[in-house]
Design a protein around this motif. Structure first.
Motif, mmCIF file in Angstrom:
data_model
loop_
_atom_site.group_PDB
_atom_site.id
_atom_site.type_symbol
_atom_site.label_atom_id
_atom_site.label_comp_id
_atom_site.label_asym_id
_atom_site.label_seq_id
_atom_site.Cartn_x
_atom_site.Cartn_y
_atom_site.Cartn_z
ATOM 1 N N VAL A 62 -1.117 -9.727 14.525
ATOM 2 C CA VAL A 62 -0.613 -8.776 13.611
ATOM 3 C C VAL A 62 -0.110 -9.725 12.506
ATOM 4 C CG1 VAL A 62 -0.147 -7.127 15.059
ATOM 5 C CG2 VAL A 62 1.901 -8.587 14.481
ATOM 6 N N LYS A 63 0.052 -10.994 12.791
ATOM 7 C CA LYS A 63 0.869 -11.703 11.817
ATOM 8 C C LYS A 63 0.205 -11.939 10.476
ATOM 9 C CE LYS A 63 2.463 -15.315 14.083
ATOM 10 N NZ LYS A 63 2.363 -16.674 14.756
ATOM 11 N N GLY A 64 1.067 -11.895 9.319
ATOM 12 C CA GLY A 64 0.654 -11.698 8.093
ATOM 13 C C GLY A 64 0.485 -10.183 7.851
ATOM 14 N N ARG A 65 0.282 -9.124 8.534
ATOM 15 C CA ARG A 65 -0.009 -7.987 8.177
ATOM 16 C C ARG A 65 1.076 -6.841 8.762
ATOM 17 N NH1 ARG A 65 -3.602 -5.142 11.114
ATOM 18 N NH2 ARG A 65 -3.467 -6.516 13.128
ATOM 19 N N PHE A 66 1.967 -7.117 9.517
ATOM 20 C CA PHE A 66 3.168 -6.356 10.208
ATOM 21 C C PHE A 66 4.471 -7.029 9.612
ATOM 22 C CE2 PHE A 66 0.993 -3.832 13.915
ATOM 23 C CZ PHE A 66 0.024 -3.449 12.951
ATOM 24 N N THR A 67 5.436 -6.393 9.275
ATOM 25 C CA THR A 67 6.771 -6.969 8.909
ATOM 26 C C THR A 67 7.988 -6.240 9.868
ATOM 27 O OG1 THR A 67 5.782 -7.865 6.843
ATOM 28 C CG2 THR A 67 8.471 -7.520 7.277
ATOM 29 N N VAL A 68 8.614 -6.720 10.504
ATOM 30 C CA VAL A 68 9.860 -6.164 11.138
ATOM 31 C C VAL A 68 11.047 -6.417 10.286
ATOM 32 C CG1 VAL A 68 10.328 -8.126 12.744
ATOM 33 C CG2 VAL A 68 10.695 -5.659 13.223
ATOM 34 N N SER A 69 11.749 -5.240 10.342
ATOM 35 C CA SER A 69 13.123 -5.417 9.601
ATOM 36 C C SER A 69 14.312 -4.572 10.232
ATOM 37 C CB SER A 69 12.958 -5.080 8.116
ATOM 38 O OG SER A 69 12.683 -3.751 7.986
ATOM 39 N N ARG A 70 15.560 -4.597 9.807
ATOM 40 C CA ARG A 70 16.445 -3.827 10.428
ATOM 41 C C ARG A 70 17.400 -3.548 9.394
ATOM 42 N NH1 ARG A 70 18.287 -6.987 15.190
ATOM 43 N NH2 ARG A 70 19.695 -5.155 15.680
ATOM 44 N N ASP A 71 18.006 -2.207 9.425
ATOM 45 C CA ASP A 71 18.987 -1.688 8.650
ATOM 46 C C ASP A 71 20.091 -1.339 9.585
ATOM 47 O OD1 ASP A 71 20.518 0.024 6.858
ATOM 48 O OD2 ASP A 71 19.170 0.742 5.914
ATOM 49 N N ASN A 72 20.988 -2.146 9.533
ATOM 50 C CA ASN A 72 22.354 -1.772 10.599
ATOM 51 C C ASN A 72 23.229 -0.640 10.129
ATOM 52 O OD1 ASN A 72 21.384 -3.942 12.362
ATOM 53 N ND2 ASN A 72 23.079 -5.458 11.473
ATOM 54 N N ALA A 73 23.181 -0.517 8.981
ATOM 55 C CA ALA A 73 23.974 0.610 8.237
ATOM 56 C C ALA A 73 23.172 2.010 9.001
ATOM 57 C CB ALA A 73 23.889 0.688 6.977
ATOM 58 N N LYS A 74 22.118 2.091 8.976
ATOM 59 C CA LYS A 74 21.079 3.270 9.693
ATOM 60 C C LYS A 74 20.924 2.997 11.089
ATOM 61 C CE LYS A 74 19.233 4.495 5.151
ATOM 62 N NZ LYS A 74 18.022 4.471 4.457
ATOM 63 N N ASN A 75 21.275 1.957 11.661
ATOM 64 C CA ASN A 75 21.058 1.725 13.153
ATOM 65 C C ASN A 75 19.641 2.066 13.466
ATOM 66 O OD1 ASN A 75 22.425 0.947 15.242
ATOM 67 N ND2 ASN A 75 22.751 3.115 16.188
ATOM 68 N N THR A 76 18.850 1.292 12.726
ATOM 69 C CA THR A 76 17.428 1.465 12.789
ATOM 70 C C THR A 76 16.710 0.236 12.416
ATOM 71 O OG1 THR A 76 17.463 3.674 11.907
ATOM 72 C CG2 THR A 76 15.463 2.888 11.978
ATOM 73 N N VAL A 77 15.516 0.082 13.315
ATOM 74 C CA VAL A 77 14.844 -1.053 13.162
ATOM 75 C C VAL A 77 13.283 -0.238 12.572
ATOM 76 C CG1 VAL A 77 13.365 -2.883 14.177
ATOM 77 C CG2 VAL A 77 15.920 -2.457 14.538
ATOM 78 N N TYR A 78 12.752 -1.145 11.652
ATOM 79 C CA TYR A 78 11.400 -0.800 11.029
ATOM 80 C C TYR A 78 10.559 -1.564 11.578
ATOM 81 C CZ TYR A 78 14.415 2.076 8.657
ATOM 82 O OH TYR A 78 15.434 2.858 8.000
#
Length: 123
Positions: A62-78
């Motif tokens: 998935v490298k180059g196609r998927f991106t993981v991120s987090r929004d601590n204010a929303k307590n959510t990881v995408y």
């Protein structure tokens, strides 16, 4: 408790963003891993995001196609998934651990798991 959402049916080449939301606890202190499992196949580690130093890890598939991120204010990881392929079809689940260890992709050390969300890539 972890709850995944955002899965669905998408055509090859399309995009989806799946979310992992926590309730009853904060994700700030945890690494979060994304895993997927297709019918008849073993679970596969897709990505991991660390809690403190921002380190990101991806499976080669998935490298180059998927991106993981987090929004601590929303307590959510995408997990943003671009250029999706039929072989990306699977149930995607998130899980937490204290860090993204060298064998994060095995998922063995991850404690809390969500129920998963189905991603289907098909024309």
């Amino acid at each position: 408790q972890l709850v995944e959402s955002g899965g669905g049916l998408v055509e090859p080449g399309g995009t989806l963003r799946v979310s992992c939301a926590a309730s009853g606890s904060t994700l700030d202190y945890y690494a979060v891993g994304w895993f997927r499992q297709a019918p008849g196949k073993e679970r596969e580690g897709v990505s991991c995001i660390s809690a403190y130093d921002g380190s990101l890890y991806y499976a080669d598939s998935v490298k180059g196609r998927f991106t993981v991120s987090r929004d601590n204010a929303k307590n959510t990881v995408y997990l943003q998934m671009n250029s999706l392929k039929p072989e990306d079809t699977a149930v995607y689940s998130c899980a937490t651990d204290w860090g993204c260890g060298s064998s994060w992709y095995l998922g063995a050390d991850f404690g809390s798991w969500g129920q998963g969300t189905q991603v289907t890539v098909s024309s």
